[in-house]
Design an enzyme around this catalytic site. Sequence first.
Site, PDB file in Angstrom:
ATOM      1  N   GLY A  89      -9.405   0.753   0.550  1.00 57.25           N
ATOM      2  CA  GLY A  89      -9.793   0.970   1.947  1.00 57.25           C
ATOM      3  C   GLY A  89     -10.725   2.158   2.099  1.00 57.25           C
ATOM      4  O   GLY A  89     -10.713   2.847   3.119  1.00 57.25           O
ATOM      5  N   GLY A 143     -12.910   2.659   5.202  1.00 57.48           N
ATOM      6  CA  GLY A 143     -12.252   2.775   6.503  1.00 57.48           C
ATOM      7  C   GLY A 143     -12.308   4.191   7.051  1.00 57.48           C
ATOM      8  O   GLY A 143     -12.920   5.096   6.476  1.00 57.48           O
ATOM      9  N   GLN A 144     -11.616   4.373   8.190  1.00 57.12           N
ATOM     10  CA  GLN A 144     -11.729   5.640   8.924  1.00 57.12           C
ATOM     11  C   GLN A 144     -11.262   6.830   8.077  1.00 57.12           C
ATOM     12  O   GLN A 144     -11.923   7.858   8.029  1.00 57.12           O
ATOM     13  CB  GLN A 144     -10.906   5.554  10.214  1.00 57.12           C
ATOM     14  CG  GLN A 144     -11.166   6.707  11.169  1.00 57.12           C
ATOM     15  CD  GLN A 144     -10.087   6.862  12.232  1.00 57.12           C
ATOM     16  OE1 GLN A 144      -9.009   6.273  12.124  1.00 57.12           O
ATOM     17  NE2 GLN A 144     -10.374   7.653  13.244  1.00 57.12           N
ATOM     18  N   ASP A 179     -10.097  -6.745  -3.164  1.00 62.32           N
ATOM     19  CA  ASP A 179      -9.121  -7.261  -2.200  1.00 62.32           C
ATOM     20  C   ASP A 179      -7.748  -6.917  -2.777  1.00 62.32           C
ATOM     21  O   ASP A 179      -7.393  -7.402  -3.855  1.00 62.32           O
ATOM     22  CB  ASP A 179      -9.301  -8.784  -2.074  1.00 62.32           C
ATOM     23  CG  ASP A 179      -8.352  -9.378  -1.039  1.00 62.32           C
ATOM     24  OD1 ASP A 179      -7.361  -8.719  -0.671  1.00 62.32           O
ATOM     25  OD2 ASP A 179      -8.618 -10.516  -0.611  1.00 62.32           O
ATOM     26  N   TYR A 209       2.406  -4.535  13.154  1.00 58.43           N
ATOM     27  CA  TYR A 209       1.913  -3.369  12.406  1.00 58.43           C
ATOM     28  C   TYR A 209       3.082  -2.446  12.048  1.00 58.43           C
ATOM     29  O   TYR A 209       3.241  -2.031  10.899  1.00 58.43           O
ATOM     30  CB  TYR A 209       0.902  -2.633  13.285  1.00 58.43           C
ATOM     31  CG  TYR A 209       0.336  -1.355  12.713  1.00 58.43           C
ATOM     32  CD1 TYR A 209      -0.510  -1.368  11.617  1.00 58.43           C
ATOM     33  CD2 TYR A 209       0.630  -0.128  13.312  1.00 58.43           C
ATOM     34  CE1 TYR A 209      -1.051  -0.191  11.124  1.00 58.43           C
ATOM     35  CE2 TYR A 209       0.084   1.049  12.828  1.00 58.43           C
ATOM     36  CZ  TYR A 209      -0.755   1.013  11.727  1.00 58.43           C
ATOM     37  OH  TYR A 209      -1.298   2.180  11.238  1.00 58.43           O
ATOM     38  N   LYS A 224       4.669  -1.301   8.470  1.00 55.94           N
ATOM     39  CA  LYS A 224       4.727   0.108   8.054  1.00 55.94           C
ATOM     40  C   LYS A 224       6.148   0.501   7.637  1.00 55.94           C
ATOM     41  O   LYS A 224       6.331   1.219   6.640  1.00 55.94           O
ATOM     42  CB  LYS A 224       4.202   1.023   9.166  1.00 55.94           C
ATOM     43  CG  LYS A 224       2.693   0.957   9.345  1.00 55.94           C
ATOM     44  CD  LYS A 224       1.948   1.399   8.082  1.00 55.94           C
ATOM     45  CE  LYS A 224       0.448   1.335   8.200  1.00 55.94           C
ATOM     46  NZ  LYS A 224      -0.247   1.619   6.935  1.00 55.94           N
TER      47      LYS A 224
HETATM   48  C1  AKB Z   1      -3.281   2.533  15.289  1.00 52.76           C
HETATM   49  O1  AKB Z   1      -3.497   2.849  16.470  1.00 52.76           O
HETATM   50  O2  AKB Z   1      -2.994   1.378  14.933  1.00 52.76           O
HETATM   51  C2  AKB Z   1      -3.306   3.617  14.251  1.00 52.76           C
HETATM   52  C3  AKB Z   1      -1.968   4.252  14.076  1.00 52.76           C
HETATM   53  C4  AKB Z   1      -1.467   5.203  15.062  1.00 52.76           C
HETATM   54  O3  AKB Z   1      -1.304   3.966  13.134  1.00 52.76           O
HETATM   55  N1  AKB Z   1      -4.278   4.594  14.592  1.00 52.76           N
END
Ligand code: AKB
Length: 328
Positions: free
Chosen positions: A8, A11-12, A53, A142, A146
């Site tokens: 990644g 990415g940011q 990937d 998400y 995590k």
């Molecule tokens: C998101 O907003 O999905 C991320 C995070 C807080 O994990 N920046």
Amino acid sequence: MNKILITGAAGQIGVELTQVLRDKYGAKNVVPTSYNKPAYGKFIQHETCLSLDVRDASALAQLVADAQCDTIFHLASLLSAVAEAKPLEAWDINVNGLLNILEVARTYHCAVFFPSSIGAFGPETPYFNTPQDAIQRPKSMYGITKVSGELLCDYYYHHYGVDTRGLRYPGLISSTALPGGGTTDYAVDIFYAAVKNRHYDCFLRADTQLDMMYMPDAIAAAIQLMETKAATLKHRNAFNVAAMSFTPAQLAAEIQRHLPDFTISYQIDPIRQAIADSWPRHLDDGAARAEWGWQAHYDLAATVADMLKHITLNEQKINVKVPIKSFS
Ligand code: AKB
């Protein structure tokens, strides 16, 4: 850390982490990889960022073996809003991708850095001074990926002795690379809109308070944690880290101190608002402070001043992508 693989890397976090690690450990000892061709060619040269990937276990293993990596910063992940729109893909990339990383780390004896998030918590968690060890019942895909990642990192440490370490990041603000599809993206988009148009239409409510961090602190935290002697770590994974906590209205007011004609309006995205409402307002990062000396250096005022300075300077030079507004 002798030879470092970064997933990644376009990415940011990856764009800035790659540069800092190269400066610190030498460019030849850092192997940045990315699924997409880097959009930020100015910051990561195309020829030095390899295509990978993380779902392709054999390509990953080949790369780690060939480059003789001993450390992996595993940043490849879908963020919260995109994960909500593509839950199965999010599971595949965020969880199966991590499993591939952990397996290769077990085989080739690599240390692994894994970024978790405030998204790993849910509405049952205390909203303020959220403890290091607290109930975790996230409602977003998400968040589920995590928490799964945190547990998998613990498992590989306890069962196989893999040196896994990680942080629970808040929303990250940076002037170099844009985030891609997170709930906290407004706190980056707002700066570009302020400099260019003096107006921002925010997708979260004015009073939505969330933890945030400036990228230099986020990068320093990851490197500091990975450089800490293992014996001093009790938690190892998923350390709460915090720097500042604010609402869109408070951020707008701070920007107005520099740009008095800046205005903000609100057009709520119900999906991202629901995600934000389920997240903590401010984490207790006492364990990170005690176990490896974590301390943030940028508060809201310092972050806003630095962001405006850099974005104003770079406005003409950076090829800015249009901020993502909808994920339907
Ligand atoms: C998101 O907003 O999905 C991320 C995070 C807080 O994990 N920046």
